[in-house]
Design a protein around this motif. Structure first.
Motif, PDB file in Angstrom:
ATOM      1  N   ALA A  58     -26.746  80.082 -67.952  1.00  0.00           N
ATOM      2  CA  ALA A  58     -25.591  80.919 -67.633  1.00  0.00           C
ATOM      3  C   ALA A  58     -26.035  81.964 -66.618  1.00  0.00           C
ATOM      4  O   ALA A  58     -26.948  82.748 -66.879  1.00  0.00           O
ATOM      5  CB  ALA A  58     -25.046  81.597 -68.882  1.00  0.00           C
ATOM      6  N   ARG A  72     -19.852  85.322 -65.694  1.00  0.00           N
ATOM      7  CA  ARG A  72     -20.867  84.384 -66.178  1.00  0.00           C
ATOM      8  C   ARG A  72     -20.394  82.970 -65.869  1.00  0.00           C
ATOM      9  O   ARG A  72     -19.292  82.582 -66.230  1.00  0.00           O
ATOM     10  CB  ARG A  72     -21.091  84.557 -67.682  1.00  0.00           C
ATOM     11  CG  ARG A  72     -21.582  85.937 -68.074  1.00  0.00           C
ATOM     12  CD  ARG A  72     -21.752  86.067 -69.580  1.00  0.00           C
ATOM     13  NE  ARG A  72     -22.856  85.216 -70.056  1.00  0.00           N
ATOM     14  CZ  ARG A  72     -22.720  84.261 -70.964  1.00  0.00           C
ATOM     15  NH1 ARG A  72     -21.533  84.003 -71.473  1.00  0.00           N
ATOM     16  NH2 ARG A  72     -23.761  83.562 -71.353  1.00  0.00           N
ATOM     17  N   PRO A  81     -21.649  78.641 -65.480  1.00  0.00           N
ATOM     18  CA  PRO A  81     -22.675  77.665 -65.866  1.00  0.00           C
ATOM     19  C   PRO A  81     -23.418  77.102 -64.654  1.00  0.00           C
ATOM     20  O   PRO A  81     -22.817  76.816 -63.623  1.00  0.00           O
ATOM     21  CB  PRO A  81     -21.864  76.573 -66.578  1.00  0.00           C
ATOM     22  CG  PRO A  81     -20.495  76.679 -66.004  1.00  0.00           C
ATOM     23  CD  PRO A  81     -20.278  78.115 -65.647  1.00  0.00           C
ATOM     24  N   TRP A 114     -17.213  74.711 -65.912  1.00  0.00           N
ATOM     25  CA  TRP A 114     -17.500  74.569 -67.335  1.00  0.00           C
ATOM     26  C   TRP A 114     -16.888  73.290 -67.903  1.00  0.00           C
ATOM     27  O   TRP A 114     -15.783  72.884 -67.553  1.00  0.00           O
ATOM     28  CB  TRP A 114     -16.973  75.770 -68.111  1.00  0.00           C
ATOM     29  CG  TRP A 114     -17.086  75.577 -69.600  1.00  0.00           C
ATOM     30  CD1 TRP A 114     -16.082  75.264 -70.463  1.00  0.00           C
ATOM     31  CD2 TRP A 114     -18.270  75.648 -70.375  1.00  0.00           C
ATOM     32  NE1 TRP A 114     -16.576  75.143 -71.735  1.00  0.00           N
ATOM     33  CE2 TRP A 114     -17.922  75.371 -71.712  1.00  0.00           C
ATOM     34  CE3 TRP A 114     -19.602  75.924 -70.065  1.00  0.00           C
ATOM     35  CZ2 TRP A 114     -18.849  75.362 -72.739  1.00  0.00           C
ATOM     36  CZ3 TRP A 114     -20.530  75.915 -71.085  1.00  0.00           C
ATOM     37  CH2 TRP A 114     -20.159  75.641 -72.408  1.00  0.00           C
ATOM     38  N   VAL A 130     -27.901  78.890 -72.516  1.00  0.00           N
ATOM     39  CA  VAL A 130     -26.590  78.681 -73.120  1.00  0.00           C
ATOM     40  C   VAL A 130     -26.806  78.083 -74.501  1.00  0.00           C
ATOM     41  O   VAL A 130     -27.440  77.049 -74.642  1.00  0.00           O
ATOM     42  CB  VAL A 130     -25.717  77.748 -72.261  1.00  0.00           C
ATOM     43  CG1 VAL A 130     -24.406  77.455 -72.966  1.00  0.00           C
ATOM     44  CG2 VAL A 130     -25.452  78.367 -70.895  1.00  0.00           C
ATOM     45  N   LEU A 171     -17.919  81.790 -68.951  1.00  0.00           N
ATOM     46  CA  LEU A 171     -18.304  81.235 -70.251  1.00  0.00           C
ATOM     47  C   LEU A 171     -17.867  82.164 -71.385  1.00  0.00           C
ATOM     48  O   LEU A 171     -17.776  83.348 -71.212  1.00  0.00           O
ATOM     49  CB  LEU A 171     -19.833  81.070 -70.296  1.00  0.00           C
ATOM     50  CG  LEU A 171     -20.417  80.090 -69.259  1.00  0.00           C
ATOM     51  CD1 LEU A 171     -21.916  80.105 -69.350  1.00  0.00           C
ATOM     52  CD2 LEU A 171     -19.876  78.691 -69.465  1.00  0.00           C
TER      53      LEU A 171
END
Length: 309
Positions: free
Chosen positions: A170, A183, A185, A199, A249, A309
């Motif tokens: 992240a 945030r 991925p 995501w 993550v 996220l």
């Protein structure tokens, strides 16, 4: 972006495009509706306003109401008190006083007729058209960005695949605008390549050392063991991206992705409302127009940057 496994990304894209199109349509409807109503009001005023030169019945200073006798086109005489403009001058008895009235009324009531500026004024059509064009350019830019992302995904997915290992991270921005995801991925491929992705719930099931098949060179489309193809955002990095802090993550998002759009939407609404006074003239037309434009842009850009996220 409707390939297998890209469903969550497709939903975000549809959300962003829907917000863009609907928001732009509402803005154009607001501008066009105001222009139409204003034109009707101006035309009605000009078509139903006659001028009569009244006669002042009593001396009055610039700060006093003026008693005037005036005659309509039917020959009926009226005596009426008028409040002249604040920048007016003293009126002397028997002096002329311009009176405007609607001749279609049974018992017309007059008003001070200002030769310099009388009745409603037409809106600046060039300004309205310019606002609509700017909004259209913004909407077209957002749509083009989504089209480019989808095209890049499809072209990269057609390239030959190569096996790699992926770690899920992240990336957190130290500072970000309200429409930017704080945030996002990332995939670390073979510990030396970095690719940001949209995501997908499958990311919560695959942690460090996952075997993936990677397609593309400039942009990497990673295929997870279950066949899920992750939609890339931006180009493939060959060094650690700067201005980001990366963490592992370990859990999936606790809330539905669309709930995270509200801060960006609220920011755009507040900023747009203020811009109606700061950049506009503070009229209802300007305030609502700016609010619609900035709310749409802020929400659409949030979707484009991908839900956090």
């Amino acid at each position: 972006m409707n390939a297998r496994g890209a469903g969550p990304a497709l939903r975000v894209a549809v959300f962003g495009l829907t917000v863009t199109v609907v928001g732009y349509a509402l803005l154009v409807a607001w501008l066009a509706g105001n222009a139409y109503v204003n034109d009707r009001a101006v035309d009605h005023y000009r078509a139903h306003t006659e001028l009569s030169l009244g006669r002042v019945l009593k001396d009055a200073s610039a700060s006093e109401d003026v008693r005037v006798s005036w005659t309509d086109e039917a020959g009926h005489e009226h005596v009426q008190l008028f409040t002249p403009p604040s920048d007016s001058y003293p009126y002397r008895k028997y002096g002329a006083f311009p009176v405007g009235y609607d001749p279609t009324e049974t018992n017309p009531s007059g008003h001070f007729y200002d030769y310099r500026e009388s009745g409603p004024r037409r809106l600046d059509e060039n300004g309205l058209i310019g606002s609509a064009v700017l909004a259209a350019l913004g909407a077209a830019g957002v749509c083009a960005a989504w089209a480019r992302r989808g095209l890049t995904f499809r072209l990269a997915a057609r390239c030959p695949g190569r096996p790699m290992t992926a770690d899920v991270r992240a990336g957190t921005r130290a500072r970000s605008f309200h429409w930017q995801a704080a945030r996002t991925p990332w995939l670390v491929l073979d510990d030396r390549h970095w690719q940001r992705v949209m995501w997908h719930p499958a990311l919560a099931e695959h942690w460090d050392g996952t075997s993936v098949t990677v397609h593309g060179d400039r942009t990497a489309v990673a295929v997870l063991p279950d066949g899920t193809r992750l939609v890339p955002v931006g180009r493939l990095h060959h060094r650690v991206p700067t201005r980001l802090t990366f963490t592992h993550v370990r859990t999936a998002p606790a809330h539905a992705w669309w709930r995270r759009a509200w801060p960006a939407t609220a920011y755009g609404t507040v900023f747009g409302f203020a811009a109606g006074f700061w950049l506009g003239d503070g009229t209802l037309l300007a305030v609502v127009g700016h609010t619609l434009a900035w709310t749409t842009l802020s929400t659409a850009l949030w979707a484009l940057y991908a839900p956090e996220l």
